[in-house]
Write an enzyme that holds these catalytic residues in place. Sequence first.
Site, PDB file in Angstrom:
ATOM      1  CE  LYS A 158     -25.884 -14.951 -13.910  1.00 41.24           C
ATOM      2  NZ  LYS A 158     -26.991 -14.020 -14.317  1.00 41.24           N
ATOM      3  CG  LEU A 203     -28.520  -5.969 -10.566  1.00 42.20           C
ATOM      4  CD1 LEU A 203     -29.693  -6.226 -11.500  1.00 42.20           C
ATOM      5  CD2 LEU A 203     -28.051  -4.525 -10.718  1.00 42.20           C
ATOM      6  NE  ARG A 291     -37.361 -24.393 -19.315  1.00 39.63           N
ATOM      7  CZ  ARG A 291     -37.805 -23.766 -18.246  1.00 39.63           C
ATOM      8  NH1 ARG A 291     -39.103 -23.618 -18.067  1.00 39.63           N
ATOM      9  NH2 ARG A 291     -36.980 -23.257 -17.357  1.00 39.63           N
ATOM     10  NE  ARG A 337     -42.777 -22.658  -9.513  1.00 35.08           N
ATOM     11  CZ  ARG A 337     -41.729 -22.767 -10.319  1.00 35.08           C
ATOM     12  NH1 ARG A 337     -40.869 -23.761 -10.162  1.00 35.08           N
ATOM     13  NH2 ARG A 337     -41.518 -21.879 -11.270  1.00 35.08           N
TER      14      ARG A 337
HETATM   15  P1  ADP Z   1     -29.832 -19.862 -13.609  1.00 34.21           P
HETATM   16  O1  ADP Z   1     -29.953 -20.191 -15.053  1.00 34.21           O
HETATM   17  O2  ADP Z   1     -28.745 -20.601 -12.919  1.00 34.21           O
HETATM   18  O3  ADP Z   1     -31.133 -19.912 -12.895  1.00 34.21           O
HETATM   19  P2  ADP Z   1     -29.994 -16.934 -13.811  1.00 34.21           P
HETATM   20  O4  ADP Z   1     -29.089 -16.084 -14.611  1.00 34.21           O
HETATM   21  O5  ADP Z   1     -31.391 -17.105 -14.302  1.00 34.21           O
HETATM   22  O6  ADP Z   1     -29.292 -18.345 -13.578  1.00 34.21           O
HETATM   23  O7  ADP Z   1     -30.042 -16.375 -12.355  1.00 34.21           O
HETATM   24  C1  ADP Z   1     -30.719 -17.073 -11.320  1.00 34.21           C
HETATM   25  C2  ADP Z   1     -30.986 -16.153 -10.164  1.00 34.21           C
HETATM   26  O8  ADP Z   1     -29.736 -15.620  -9.653  1.00 34.21           O
HETATM   27  C3  ADP Z   1     -31.795 -14.916 -10.522  1.00 34.21           C
HETATM   28  O9  ADP Z   1     -33.198 -15.166 -10.479  1.00 34.21           O
HETATM   29  C4  ADP Z   1     -31.359 -13.983  -9.413  1.00 34.21           C
HETATM   30  O10 ADP Z   1     -32.003 -14.382  -8.208  1.00 34.21           O
HETATM   31  C5  ADP Z   1     -29.878 -14.277  -9.261  1.00 34.21           C
HETATM   32  N1  ADP Z   1     -29.038 -13.401 -10.135  1.00 34.21           N
HETATM   33  C6  ADP Z   1     -28.648 -13.661 -11.400  1.00 34.21           C
HETATM   34  N2  ADP Z   1     -27.910 -12.640 -11.910  1.00 34.21           N
HETATM   35  C7  ADP Z   1     -27.838 -11.708 -10.936  1.00 34.21           C
HETATM   36  C8  ADP Z   1     -27.215 -10.399 -10.827  1.00 34.21           C
HETATM   37  N3  ADP Z   1     -26.516  -9.874 -11.834  1.00 34.21           N
HETATM   38  N4  ADP Z   1     -27.345  -9.731  -9.656  1.00 34.21           N
HETATM   39  C9  ADP Z   1     -28.049 -10.256  -8.624  1.00 34.21           C
HETATM   40  N5  ADP Z   1     -28.644 -11.464  -8.654  1.00 34.21           N
HETATM   41  C10 ADP Z   1     -28.558 -12.194  -9.783  1.00 34.21           C
END
Ligand code: ADP
Length: 450
Positions: A158, A203, A291, A337
């Site tokens: 990520k 996950l 926010r 939404r």
């Molecule tokens: P962003 O800021 O790009 O939205 P997030 O960390 O909030 O990134 O993750 C966005 C989405 O990606 C999460 O809602 C989930 O659907 C998926 N996701 C993020 N981390 C994981 C993980 N460790 N395992 C599985 N899915 C993940």
Amino acid sequence: MFQKVLIANRGEIALRVLRACKELGIATVAVHSTADANAMHVRLADESVCIGPPPARDSYLHIPSIVAACEITGADAVHPGYGFLSENARFARILESHKIAFIGPSAHHIEIMGDKIMAKKTALELGIPCVPGSAGGVASEAEAKKVAKDIGYPVLIKAASGGGGRGMKVAKSESEIAIAFSTARSEAKAAFGDDAVYIEKYLGKPRHIEVQVIGDGKGNAIHLGTRDCSLQRRHQKILEEAPASTIAIERRMEIGEICAAAMRKLQYSGAGTIEFLYENGEFYFIEMNTRLQVEHPVTERITNMDIVYEQIRVAGGEPLSLTQDEITYFGHAIECRINAEDAETFAPSPGTITYYHPAGGVGVRVDSSVYQGYKIPPYYDSLIGKLIVHGRTRDECLMRLRRALDEFIVDGVKTTLPLFRRLIDEPAIKTADYDIHWLEAWLEAGRKKG
Ligand code: ADP
């Protein structure tokens, strides 16, 4: 309390903030691009200032124009809404240097939570459970392989500066690390100008559960319970529920209290959302949004709180209006939404609304800024309204949602209303038996059936 608040946003959220200000007797200033001269938030505000041409970077994201609008109108505070400049620490600092209050957390807290590696480190220090993964950034392919081996495949690479689901790549085995690592880095560089990445355990079937918090910046903070936002398309939420009723209430209150305690320790000010993935009975922190969220009304509905009112109060130096013990939860709420998009292809559908009849009646709230004759401009996101429905139980809420969806009419442009009308008959929706991948799989199955 503030005398005059400038609302640095547009659409339904500008109107939402405007309503809270009116109730508090605070004068309002709307800002708008030339494309939004006829927007409802402009019509209802006490004053308005045109801040530039349609592209957001030249208007709603253009800090000098917004600061100038504050100075011209004498606004003593800015509410940023969500999106645009709401999580921009530099904007918060610039306002501060002009002696204008930013209705949101401190620039320092925005910064910490805006960098996902720092956010995760902070969460761990505050006792918030996190997804197993690298301790910080991962700089090389060899290091990525080592971390992945330790936590076990599959893993997710990520972007540290990530947002909107970009710069995220799954590797199911060691042979996939090289390509996942380099594409995540180059996507992150292209999207955010920062190629720092980190690794987490991937996950497989989690739910997206989040906790609403509000702090007064002086060490008092409360939580307003949970929301389940697992129904997502391309990592964008489309339907949200409160509370996350598939999880036992004791577990929900426990995670809520962990989050509130963390915010007390941080001396967090304003509203925030702590987002988790939830799998096999465990919560795993993924990020914090510093926010107001699009889906805040479902929480307002079940707690009878006005979150924007609390935001304005604490930014003005007043205490929270309620203590944790005074928060009570009532019934179930769901938000849909409504986007101006084709309900099957999701292609945007800007244009003129020729007829508009929002749903109403018991337990129904519509947050929207559109009206009959309104021309939806093509420059911004396609959210045109939110339908929020409440019931004493989840079943009653769903029953009412069906009725409200049947009543809602938007003619002249395509909307996602037909999607919700189809969705609500699905057994998995009736039983709340879905994870974050369910909606995409359901849409794909629908496309195959034709
Ligand atoms: P962003 O800021 O790009 O939205 P997030 O960390 O909030 O990134 O993750 C966005 C989405 O990606 C999460 O809602 C989930 O659907 C998926 N996701 C993020 N981390 C994981 C993980 N460790 N395992 C599985 N899915 C993940």
